[in-house]
Design an enzyme around this catalytic site. Structure first.
Site, short mmCIF file in Angstrom:
data_model
loop_
_atom_site.label_atom_id
_atom_site.label_comp_id
_atom_site.label_asym_id
_atom_site.label_seq_id
_atom_site.Cartn_x
_atom_site.Cartn_y
_atom_site.Cartn_z
CB THR A 157 -6.71 4.63 11.91
OG1 THR A 157 -5.84 5.29 10.98
CG2 THR A 157 -6.57 5.29 13.27
CG ASN A 180 -7.12 0.74 1.27
OD1 ASN A 180 -7.64 -0.17 0.63
ND2 ASN A 180 -6.01 1.34 0.89
CG ASP A 206 -1.96 0.96 1.33
OD1 ASP A 206 -2.47 1.35 0.27
OD2 ASP A 206 -2.33 1.36 2.46
CG HIS A 207 -0.59 4.83 0.62
ND1 HIS A 207 -1.10 5.83 -0.18
CD2 HIS A 207 -1.62 4.40 1.39
CE1 HIS A 207 -2.39 6.00 0.11
NE2 HIS A 207 -2.74 5.13 1.04
N GLY A 242 -8.89 5.56 3.64
CA GLY A 242 -9.35 6.32 4.80
C GLY A 242 -10.66 5.78 5.36
N GLY A 243 -10.76 4.45 5.44
CA GLY A 243 -12.02 3.83 5.87
C GLY A 243 -12.39 4.08 7.33
P1 13P Z 1 -7.48 4.67 7.74
O1 13P Z 1 -6.27 4.67 8.59
O2 13P Z 1 -8.23 5.95 7.82
O3 13P Z 1 -8.37 3.49 7.98
O4 13P Z 1 -6.99 4.59 6.21
C1 13P Z 1 -6.41 3.42 5.75
C2 13P Z 1 -5.93 3.53 4.36
O5 13P Z 1 -6.52 4.18 3.53
C3 13P Z 1 -4.72 2.79 4.01
O6 13P Z 1 -4.34 2.99 2.70
#
Ligand code: 13P
Length: 281
Positions: free
Chosen positions: A231, A228, A82-83, A207-208
């Site tokens: 957090t 995704n 990821d990223h 950013g789920g």
């Molecule tokens: P959150 O940390 O907001 O769940 O986002 C996770 C994310 O998008 C990982 O790529």
């Protein structure tokens, strides 16, 4: 079944009108908790780690563990990088056996983002792996170390990006951000709908954490097939350990480990139910 590519999982989700949870993990306990939840609910899943997390969880160590967990799973699990920030780490993830990678060029000018994403797609294809790109800019940063401003996706630009890169999954920015929101975000469903009508690829919601269940469901109905979650998993694990200590449930190391696995497990279960992927393995 076990270790699979991401693209077929997402294509099936697109046809079936649900989303696959893509859960960030940073240690064996989180991996075990997520796998327990997806096996129990017979859900497909993606486990992922972002490049910014590697200081705490070196890719050479956590990567093989993630791949092994997917291979041992009774349900289809894709392993995603990821990223990605550097080709070096993306290549390492592919060498380890990850079945999908993302090079995040969302903060770069359009042409540059499209160029490096297309190169990453080609590299991934050499390994038989898939590739995710991002157009527009999701807010915050994966580990909270940067406060990147939200820059909503322009649907016509998303189509051009997709045509130039051929990505297998496209992350959109519709008012979503990484980390805990101060209040639930007002998502731009209009942008999502317009983008989904133009782009024939599964769309990804980053950013789920903190998005309301009804908003997740609306996003899924409009074309989101990968969500995704990072957090929320980390918070759930921490909370689970904290409660176990408060309830004097931790008498030794293995109780601590159980509490960690349980935190990841319960968080995954909660999201699987909302995403509608239970029973789709
Ligand atoms: P959150 O940390 O907001 O769940 O986002 C996770 C994310 O998008 C990982 O790529």
């Amino acid at each position: 079944m076990p270790l699979v590519n991401m693209a077929p999982l997402l294509q099936k989700a697109r046809e079936g009108g649900y989303a696959v949870g893509s859960f960030s993990v940073s240690n064996m306990e989180m991996v075990l908790g997520v796998i327990k939840a997806v096996e129990e609910t017979k859900s497909p899943a993606i486990i992922q780690i972002a490049e910014v997390r590697l200081n705490h969880s070196p890719l050479e160590i956590i990567g093989p563990l993630m791949v092994a967990a997917a291979k041992n799973s009774s349900v289809p699990v894709a392993v995603h990088f990821d990223h990605g920030k550097t080709t070096e780490k993306i290549k390492l993830a592919l060498d380890i056996g990850f079945t999908s990678v993302m090079l995040d060029g969302s903060h770069l000018p359009f042409e540059e983002n499209a160029r490096i994403t297309a190169e990453t797609k080609k590299l991934a294809a050499q390994y038989g792996a898939d590739c995710e790109g991002e157009i527009g800019c999701v807010g915050g940063s994966e580990d909270g170390s940067e406060d990147i401003a939200i820059n909503c996706t322009l649907p016509a630009q998303a189509l051009e990006f997709y045509n130039q890169t051929g990505v297998d999954a496209l992350a959109v920015a519709i008012g979503n951000a990484h980390g805990n929101y101060k209040q639930a975000p007002k998502l731009r469903f209009d942008i999502l709908e317009e983008t989904a009508n133009l782009v024939r690829a599964p769309l990804v919601l980053h950013g789920g954490t903190g998005i309301l269940p009804e908003d997740f469901k609306k996003c899924i109905s409009l074309g989101i097939n990968k969500i995704n979650i990072a957090t929320a998993t980390f918070d759930s694990v921490e909370q689970s350990v904290r409660s176990a200590y408060e309830n004097s449930a931790i008498k030794g190391y293995y109780d601590l480990q159980t509490a960690e696995v349980d935190g990841a497990y319960r968080n995954a279960l909660k999201h699987i139910e909302i995403f509608g992927c239970a029973g789709k393995a």
